[in-house]
Design an enzyme around this catalytic site. Structure first.
Site, PDB file in Angstrom:
ATOM      1  N   ARG A   1       0.883  -1.187   0.000  1.00 13.51           N
ATOM      2  CA  ARG A   1       0.000   0.000   0.000  1.00 13.51           C
ATOM      3  C   ARG A   1       0.911   1.225   0.000  1.00 13.51           C
ATOM      4  O   ARG A   1       1.435   1.598   1.032  1.00 13.51           O
ATOM      5  CB  ARG A   1      -0.869  -0.045   1.268  1.00 13.51           C
ATOM      6  CG  ARG A   1      -2.034   0.910   1.241  1.00 13.51           C
ATOM      7  CD  ARG A   1      -2.596   1.107   2.646  1.00 13.51           C
ATOM      8  NE  ARG A   1      -1.769   2.033   3.382  1.00 13.51           N
ATOM      9  CZ  ARG A   1      -1.636   2.026   4.724  1.00 13.51           C
ATOM     10  NH1 ARG A   1      -2.242   1.140   5.458  1.00 13.51           N
ATOM     11  NH2 ARG A   1      -0.866   2.925   5.316  1.00 13.51           N
TER      12      ARG A   1
ATOM     13  N   HIS B   1      -3.854   4.578   4.225  1.00 16.55           N
ATOM     14  CA  HIS B   1      -4.897   3.546   4.291  1.00 16.55           C
ATOM     15  C   HIS B   1      -6.181   4.103   3.677  1.00 16.55           C
ATOM     16  O   HIS B   1      -6.741   3.552   2.738  1.00 16.55           O
ATOM     17  CB  HIS B   1      -5.140   3.114   5.735  1.00 16.55           C
ATOM     18  CG  HIS B   1      -6.399   2.336   5.899  1.00 16.55           C
ATOM     19  ND1 HIS B   1      -6.547   1.058   5.410  1.00 16.55           N
ATOM     20  CD2 HIS B   1      -7.597   2.668   6.444  1.00 16.55           C
ATOM     21  CE1 HIS B   1      -7.778   0.636   5.660  1.00 16.55           C
ATOM     22  NE2 HIS B   1      -8.426   1.598   6.284  1.00 16.55           N
TER      23      HIS B   1
ATOM     24  N   TYR C   1       3.037   5.649  12.049  1.00 15.20           N
ATOM     25  CA  TYR C   1       3.329   4.248  12.390  1.00 15.20           C
ATOM     26  C   TYR C   1       4.243   3.502  11.413  1.00 15.20           C
ATOM     27  O   TYR C   1       4.596   2.364  11.664  1.00 15.20           O
ATOM     28  CB  TYR C   1       2.024   3.450  12.589  1.00 15.20           C
ATOM     29  CG  TYR C   1       1.093   3.470  11.379  1.00 15.20           C
ATOM     30  CD1 TYR C   1       1.291   2.627  10.304  1.00 15.20           C
ATOM     31  CD2 TYR C   1       0.010   4.347  11.329  1.00 15.20           C
ATOM     32  CE1 TYR C   1       0.463   2.651   9.201  1.00 15.20           C
ATOM     33  CE2 TYR C   1      -0.844   4.383  10.219  1.00 15.20           C
ATOM     34  CZ  TYR C   1      -0.610   3.542   9.164  1.00 15.20           C
ATOM     35  OH  TYR C   1      -1.432   3.569   8.072  1.00 15.20           O
TER      36      TYR C   1
HETATM   37  C1  LIG Z   1     -15.637  -5.774  10.171  1.00 10.78           C
HETATM   38  C2  LIG Z   1     -14.793  -4.538  10.140  1.00 10.78           C
HETATM   39  N1  LIG Z   1     -13.932  -4.295  11.135  1.00 10.78           N
HETATM   40  C3  LIG Z   1     -13.147  -3.184  11.104  1.00 10.78           C
HETATM   41  C4  LIG Z   1     -13.261  -2.297  10.075  1.00 10.78           C
HETATM   42  C5  LIG Z   1     -12.339  -1.073  10.021  1.00 10.78           C
HETATM   43  N2  LIG Z   1     -11.337  -1.312   8.991  1.00 10.78           N
HETATM   44  C6  LIG Z   1     -11.468  -0.833   7.750  1.00 10.78           C
HETATM   45  S1  LIG Z   1     -10.233  -1.327   6.733  1.00 10.78           S
HETATM   46  C7  LIG Z   1      -9.478  -2.180   7.971  1.00 10.78           C
HETATM   47  C8  LIG Z   1      -8.180  -2.907   7.710  1.00 10.78           C
HETATM   48  C9  LIG Z   1      -8.284  -3.849   6.578  1.00 10.78           C
HETATM   49  O1  LIG Z   1      -7.006  -4.336   6.281  1.00 10.78           O
HETATM   50  P1  LIG Z   1      -6.784  -5.305   5.066  1.00 10.78           P
HETATM   51  O2  LIG Z   1      -7.777  -6.399   5.091  1.00 10.78           O
HETATM   52  O3  LIG Z   1      -5.357  -5.678   5.062  1.00 10.78           O
HETATM   53  O4  LIG Z   1      -7.149  -4.404   3.791  1.00 10.78           O
HETATM   54  P2  LIG Z   1      -6.434  -3.071   3.272  1.00 10.78           P
HETATM   55  O5  LIG Z   1      -7.132  -1.922   3.954  1.00 10.78           O
HETATM   56  O6  LIG Z   1      -4.999  -3.133   3.611  1.00 10.78           O
HETATM   57  O7  LIG Z   1      -6.700  -3.043   1.813  1.00 10.78           O
HETATM   58  C10 LIG Z   1     -10.207  -2.094   9.156  1.00 10.78           C
HETATM   59  C11 LIG Z   1      -9.804  -2.716  10.418  1.00 10.78           C
HETATM   60  C12 LIG Z   1     -14.192  -2.569   9.059  1.00 10.78           C
HETATM   61  N3  LIG Z   1     -14.345  -1.779   7.996  1.00 10.78           N
HETATM   62  N4  LIG Z   1     -14.934  -3.701   9.108  1.00 10.78           N
END
Ligand SMILES: Cc1ncc(C[n+]2csc(CCOP(=O)(O)OP(=O)(O)O)c2C)c(N)n1
Ligand SMILES: [Mg+2]
Length: 362
Positions: A258, A262, A271
């Site tokens: 990435r 985010h 971080y």
């Molecule tokens: C069920 C749920 N828990 C928490 C969140 C908050 N949240 C949004 S994105 C994220 C991290 C996701 O990480 P990853 O699966 O690695 O995807 P990336 O964002 O890196 O594409 C979180 C914790 C959410 N959207 N849905």
């Protein structure tokens, strides 16, 4: 009774075809038509430019929060280009480049990100699902769609995108189990971009690879260089052949990064180390493809410059269209809708008064 060993012979293959200098392994490179490859490059570049523009628009307060795809363009376009338009596309929330490949207009993405649901409307005959914000919630949907396609004896398959963080969710595990026992024709494409907001991959899971989670469900699984468009294309093509032959699901872990925030609500400088970002910039999937195309004389610096100008113009026009549509769509009276089934008299009176006010203003 002696203790016995149940022997499990498993390993995870890692596939890489295009190196960071743009050199390819000729034995492994998939056959892709020259025009299709240029289209792949164009879509990756459009996604990058659109990301950069959306970041500016968000900083100016013109659109809302969004999740940039920057750095993950090869994982997304490489995958979608290996599939048919009739296949089901089940995204998470970072799949701008994949959506552009599917023909979704930049103006619609801008409208959606400006807060208008009309931008997310999907044509009746499309096999694209809407953006899914709850992490991993879309993965079981892809299994259902794939299973239904198999049940109807159609040739369609499904692909779903999710992140490294999503592999820690229950929905991911339930989906993989169902897909495996039902032999659903689905491709699980994990974009391991090394971060789940501020949670690094190393702290996300003790598993040495994320691909091996698929092996736990007896699903053929591999890792690919996710910044190598040829490796992603080849892995998805092979997975699609397996699915269409009735041999069930595949899990592909794309190792990518990435490169941006985010979402626009995040500040990664809090971080992560800038040196890490710099290291991955050298592996930029777009630069790698450009090096290859230039060596093959299919692209030149001059052509890239002209293309970048054209894409910027395309985005200018898309933003003008979006602006017009926002003006047409903005009816402030909608704020009174969908709150009460039977609006109380006080709210009805406010609505009428405001309607009157708008008429006088107009
Ligand atoms: C069920 C749920 N828990 C928490 C969140 C908050 N949240 C949004 S994105 C994220 C991290 C996701 O990480 P990853 O699966 O690695 O995807 P990336 O964002 O890196 O594409 C979180 C914790 C959410 N959207 N849905
Ligand atoms: Mg992630």
């Amino acid at each position: 009774m002696p203790r016995k060993k149940v022997r499990l012979e498993h390993s995870v293959e890692y596939l890489s075809i295009l190196d960071k200098n743009g050199k390819v392994d000729e034995k492994l490179i998939p056959k892709i038509d020259k025009d299709v490859l240029l289209q792949i490059h164009r879509t990756m570049l459009l996604s990058r430019h659109l990301d950069d523009r959306m970041l500016l628009l968000q900083r100016q307060g013109r659109i809302g929060t969004f999740a940039p795809a920057k750095g993950q363009e090869a994982s997304q376009v490489g995958a979608m280009a290996a599939l048919e338009m009739g296949d089901w596309f089940v995204p998470a929330f970072r799949e701008t480049a994949a959506m552009l490949w599917r023909g979704i207009e930049p103006a619609n993405l801008l409208l959606y990100n400006a807060g208008y649901n009309e931008g997310a409307e999907i044509p009746e005959d499309s096999h694209d699902l809407p953006i899914a914000i709850p992490v991993a919630s879309q993965i079981p949907h892809a299994v259902g769609l794939a299973y239904a396609a198999g049940y109807r004896e159609s040739d369609e398959i499904a692909i779903t995108f999710f992140g490294d963080g999503a592999t820690s969710e229950g929905d991911f595990h339930e989906a993989l189990n169902f897909a495996s026992v039902l032999k659903a024709p689905v491709i699980f494409l994990c974009q391991n971009n090394q971060w789940a907001i501020s949670m690094p991959r190393g702290r996300q899971s003790e598993s040495r690879t994320l691909a091996q989670k698929g092996l736990g469900y007896a699903i053929p699984s591999l890792q690919v260089d996710g910044n190598d468009v040829f490796a992603v294309y080849a892995a998805v093509q092979e997975a699609a052949e397996r699915a269409r032959a009735g041999d069930g699901p595949t899990m592909i872990e794309c190792i990518t990064y990435r490169m941006s925030v985010h979402t626009t609500a995040d500040d990664p400088s809090k971080y992560r180390d800038e040196d890490e970002v710099k290291k991955w910039q050298e592996l930029d999937p777009i630069l790698r493809l450009q090096k290859y195309l230039k060596a093959k004389k299919q692209l030149s610096d001059k052509k890239i410059e002209a293309l970048e100008k054209e894409l910027e113009q395309q985005i200018d026009t898309a933003w003008e269209d979006t602006h017009k549509r926002i003006q047409e769509l903005t009816d402030p009276l909608v704020m009174f809708d969908d709150v009460y089934a039977e609006p109380p008299a006080s709210l009805q009176a406010q609505r009428q008064a405001y309607e009157q006010h708008l008429k006088c203003e107009g």
